[in-house]
Design a protein around this motif. Structure first.
Motif, mmCIF file in Angstrom:
data_model
loop_
_atom_site.group_PDB
_atom_site.id
_atom_site.type_symbol
_atom_site.label_atom_id
_atom_site.label_comp_id
_atom_site.label_asym_id
_atom_site.label_seq_id
_atom_site.Cartn_x
_atom_site.Cartn_y
_atom_site.Cartn_z
ATOM 1 N N TYR A 180 0.989 -1.237 -0.055
ATOM 2 C CA TYR A 180 0.080 0.005 -0.064
ATOM 3 C C TYR A 180 0.870 1.174 0.012
ATOM 4 O O TYR A 180 2.221 1.001 0.214
ATOM 5 C CB TYR A 180 -0.998 -0.149 1.412
ATOM 6 C CG TYR A 180 -0.182 -0.011 2.515
ATOM 7 C CD1 TYR A 180 -0.003 1.269 3.174
ATOM 8 C CD2 TYR A 180 0.175 -1.094 3.214
ATOM 9 C CE1 TYR A 180 0.699 1.516 4.213
ATOM 10 C CE2 TYR A 180 0.722 -0.893 4.445
ATOM 11 C CZ TYR A 180 1.127 0.162 4.906
ATOM 12 O OH TYR A 180 1.642 0.395 6.176
ATOM 13 N N GLN A 181 0.261 2.376 -0.485
ATOM 14 C CA GLN A 181 1.012 3.733 -0.160
ATOM 15 C C GLN A 181 0.137 4.590 0.731
ATOM 16 O O GLN A 181 -1.156 4.273 0.780
ATOM 17 C CB GLN A 181 0.958 4.434 -1.609
ATOM 18 C CG GLN A 181 1.885 3.560 -2.779
ATOM 19 C CD GLN A 181 1.499 4.126 -4.135
ATOM 20 O OE1 GLN A 181 0.634 3.799 -4.833
ATOM 21 N NE2 GLN A 181 2.051 4.934 -4.712
ATOM 22 N N ASN A 182 0.861 5.315 1.426
ATOM 23 C CA ASN A 182 -0.105 6.237 2.717
ATOM 24 C C ASN A 182 0.310 7.675 2.396
ATOM 25 O O ASN A 182 1.327 7.887 1.994
ATOM 26 C CB ASN A 182 0.227 5.717 3.789
ATOM 27 C CG ASN A 182 1.793 5.826 4.280
ATOM 28 O OD1 ASN A 182 2.528 5.165 3.520
ATOM 29 N ND2 ASN A 182 2.135 6.390 5.279
ATOM 30 N N TYR A 183 -0.717 8.575 2.547
ATOM 31 C CA TYR A 183 -0.392 9.867 2.449
ATOM 32 C C TYR A 183 -1.259 10.611 3.655
ATOM 33 O O TYR A 183 -2.448 10.497 3.920
ATOM 34 C CB TYR A 183 -1.126 10.485 1.103
ATOM 35 C CG TYR A 183 -0.352 9.364 -0.033
ATOM 36 C CD1 TYR A 183 0.475 10.075 -0.898
ATOM 37 C CD2 TYR A 183 -1.101 8.575 -0.338
ATOM 38 C CE1 TYR A 183 1.068 9.199 -1.792
ATOM 39 C CE2 TYR A 183 -0.846 7.662 -1.374
ATOM 40 C CZ TYR A 183 0.330 8.116 -2.264
ATOM 41 O OH TYR A 183 0.897 7.521 -3.308
ATOM 42 N N LYS A 184 -0.473 11.516 4.348
ATOM 43 C CA LYS A 184 -1.193 12.288 5.421
ATOM 44 C C LYS A 184 -1.880 13.277 4.721
ATOM 45 O O LYS A 184 -1.450 14.102 3.912
ATOM 46 C CB LYS A 184 -0.262 12.630 6.305
ATOM 47 C CG LYS A 184 0.575 11.528 7.251
ATOM 48 C CD LYS A 184 -0.214 10.995 8.170
ATOM 49 C CE LYS A 184 0.400 9.600 9.030
ATOM 50 N NZ LYS A 184 1.455 10.324 9.786
ATOM 51 N N LEU A 185 -2.969 13.523 5.318
ATOM 52 C CA LEU A 185 -3.998 14.742 5.023
ATOM 53 C C LEU A 185 -4.269 15.685 6.265
ATOM 54 O O LEU A 185 -5.070 15.386 6.944
ATOM 55 C CB LEU A 185 -5.124 14.261 4.239
ATOM 56 C CG LEU A 185 -5.302 13.355 3.143
ATOM 57 C CD1 LEU A 185 -6.387 12.984 2.702
ATOM 58 C CD2 LEU A 185 -4.419 13.615 1.982
ATOM 59 N N GLN A 186 -3.545 16.654 6.249
ATOM 60 C CA GLN A 186 -3.886 17.596 7.593
ATOM 61 C C GLN A 186 -5.138 18.527 7.476
ATOM 62 O O GLN A 186 -5.376 19.029 6.412
ATOM 63 C CB GLN A 186 -2.701 18.645 7.511
ATOM 64 C CG GLN A 186 -2.399 19.857 8.671
ATOM 65 C CD GLN A 186 -1.914 18.898 9.880
ATOM 66 O OE1 GLN A 186 -1.170 18.239 9.728
ATOM 67 N NE2 GLN A 186 -2.479 19.539 10.930
ATOM 68 N N SER A 187 -5.867 18.465 8.349
ATOM 69 C CA SER A 187 -7.172 18.986 8.598
ATOM 70 C C SER A 187 -7.273 19.393 9.837
ATOM 71 O O SER A 187 -6.962 18.790 11.008
ATOM 72 C CB SER A 187 -8.145 18.123 8.173
ATOM 73 O OG SER A 187 -9.449 18.702 8.044
ATOM 74 N N LEU A 188 -7.955 20.682 9.988
ATOM 75 C CA LEU A 188 -8.278 21.115 11.540
ATOM 76 C C LEU A 188 -9.744 21.614 11.572
ATOM 77 O O LEU A 188 -10.414 21.996 10.428
ATOM 78 C CB LEU A 188 -7.486 22.494 11.649
ATOM 79 C CG LEU A 188 -5.916 22.302 11.740
ATOM 80 C CD1 LEU A 188 -5.271 23.684 11.715
ATOM 81 C CD2 LEU A 188 -5.600 21.479 12.864
ATOM 82 N N LEU A 189 -10.311 21.419 12.505
ATOM 83 C CA LEU A 189 -11.880 21.885 12.874
ATOM 84 C C LEU A 189 -12.098 23.007 13.788
ATOM 85 O O LEU A 189 -11.531 23.028 14.871
ATOM 86 C CB LEU A 189 -12.620 20.625 13.516
ATOM 87 C CG LEU A 189 -13.897 20.636 13.787
ATOM 88 C CD1 LEU A 189 -14.757 20.728 12.617
ATOM 89 C CD2 LEU A 189 -14.324 19.290 14.501
ATOM 90 N N ASP A 190 -12.811 23.887 13.365
ATOM 91 C CA ASP A 190 -12.968 25.093 14.196
ATOM 92 C C ASP A 190 -14.149 24.755 15.224
ATOM 93 O O ASP A 190 -15.068 24.828 15.057
ATOM 94 C CB ASP A 190 -13.460 26.256 13.309
ATOM 95 C CG ASP A 190 -13.507 27.526 14.052
ATOM 96 O OD1 ASP A 190 -13.328 27.666 15.554
ATOM 97 O OD2 ASP A 190 -13.530 28.387 13.327
ATOM 98 N N ILE A 191 -13.375 24.850 16.628
ATOM 99 C CA ILE A 191 -14.418 24.219 17.548
ATOM 100 C C ILE A 191 -14.555 25.402 18.551
ATOM 101 O O ILE A 191 -14.981 25.346 19.845
ATOM 102 C CB ILE A 191 -13.837 23.030 18.526
ATOM 103 C CG1 ILE A 191 -12.667 23.276 18.970
ATOM 104 C CG2 ILE A 191 -14.123 21.941 17.435
ATOM 105 C CD1 ILE A 191 -12.107 22.318 20.022
#
Length: 288
Positions: A211-222
């Motif tokens: 497999y190949q893996n890729y990080k996807l940076q994401s932030l949620l405004d709380i």
């Protein structure tokens, strides 16, 4: 306290709330249009018909972005799309979005209002020889009782050279820590909300599946979660905990514990006076 998972109307509201207040979908779309094209170009090259399946496709935004890229890489091929989604509301939203979007005349859609497990049972009962070039499992393996078995079954449906795309929370994300911290109080009903991409990578490594893996940076405004009585903040708390009206129905001490967790400096960034909670995901592209 009641889980949102089996209340499709509440779940749709939560889903829309999370999409509106985080970059999760934008991160996925960026990945689809920058990294995925080269991968999809190698799937089913030269075939007249390509087969794509979406499991837990929700309202279809991400699947349709993937479909566009698949078509761009194989402009002469017809694409048959199998959509599997248990929520009538989500499936209806998918169909409505599709009806308003021109340019998908190269694709035909089969709609299956059922869970991934029910669809698996259907295929086995029919003794189906259905094969797929691409299977999308985006943010859905939390909601099956045996994620590894589900992944193994659907991977077995791939054509030679086919791919399964899995997207899940990363081990390092604050949201993953939230689910692990409160798994006994909040996350029940047979779902595996503590599942992360790391769990799936460990399984794939143990089976020597490439497999190949890729990080996807994401932030949620709380930010609004910390304003007492704020309606949007209360909805976000329900989304994060997957409990219907969490602020009203949770014991006061549990609500305090959850808010204290969210306030922990290890779990958020402050940018322009906004409190941003880490909900980063990881994409796994798994071989046949």
């Amino acid at each position: 306290m009641q889980s949102q998972v089996k209340d499709h109307e509440n779940y749709l509201k939560s889903f829309e709330m999370l999409v509106a207040n985080s970059r999760e979908h934008q991160c996925m779309i960026e990945f689809i249009h920058t990294v995925l094209p080269d991968i999809l170009a190698r799937i089913g090259a030269g075939k007249n018909t390509l087969n794509m399946m979406g499991l837990g496709s929700g309202s279809g935004e991400i699947d349709l972005e993937i479909l566009k890229v698949l078509h761009e890489k194989h402009p002469d091929a017809k694409i048959e799309v199998e959509v599997v989604e248990p929520s009538y509301a989500m499936l209806n939203k998918y169909k409505t979005s599709l009806s308003k979007m021109p340019g998908f005349d190269y694709a035909t859609f089969s709609w299956n209002e059922m869970t991934a497990k029910d669809f698996e049972n259907k295929l086995m009962k029919e003794n189906s020889d259905k094969k797929m070039h691409l299977i999308n499992m985006i943010q859905m393996l939390y909601y099956v009782k045996d994620p590894e078995a589900t992944l193994s079954f659907y991977q077995s449906l791939l054509h030679k050279g086919g791919k399964v795309l899995v997207i899940l929370l990363t081990d390092e994300s604050a949201w993953a820590r939230l689910t692990k911290t409160f798994q006994n109080q909040l996350y029940k009903d047979g779902i595996v909300d503590t599942l992360t991409s790391g769990d799936i990578k460990s399984f794939l490594d143990s089976k020597k599946i490439p497999y190949q893996n890729y990080k996807l940076q994401s932030l949620l405004d709380i930010t609004q979660c910390f304003i007492p009585g704020n309606e949007k903040g209360e909805q976000l708390l329900s989304s994060l905990t997957e409990i219907i009206d969490f602020g009203k129905n949770a014991p006061p001490e549990l609500k305090k514990e959850v808010l204290d967790f969210l306030k922990n400096p290890e779990n958020y960034q402050e940018v322009n006076n906004r409190i941003l909670f880490d909900c980063s995901t990881e994409a796994l592209v798994i071989d046949a």
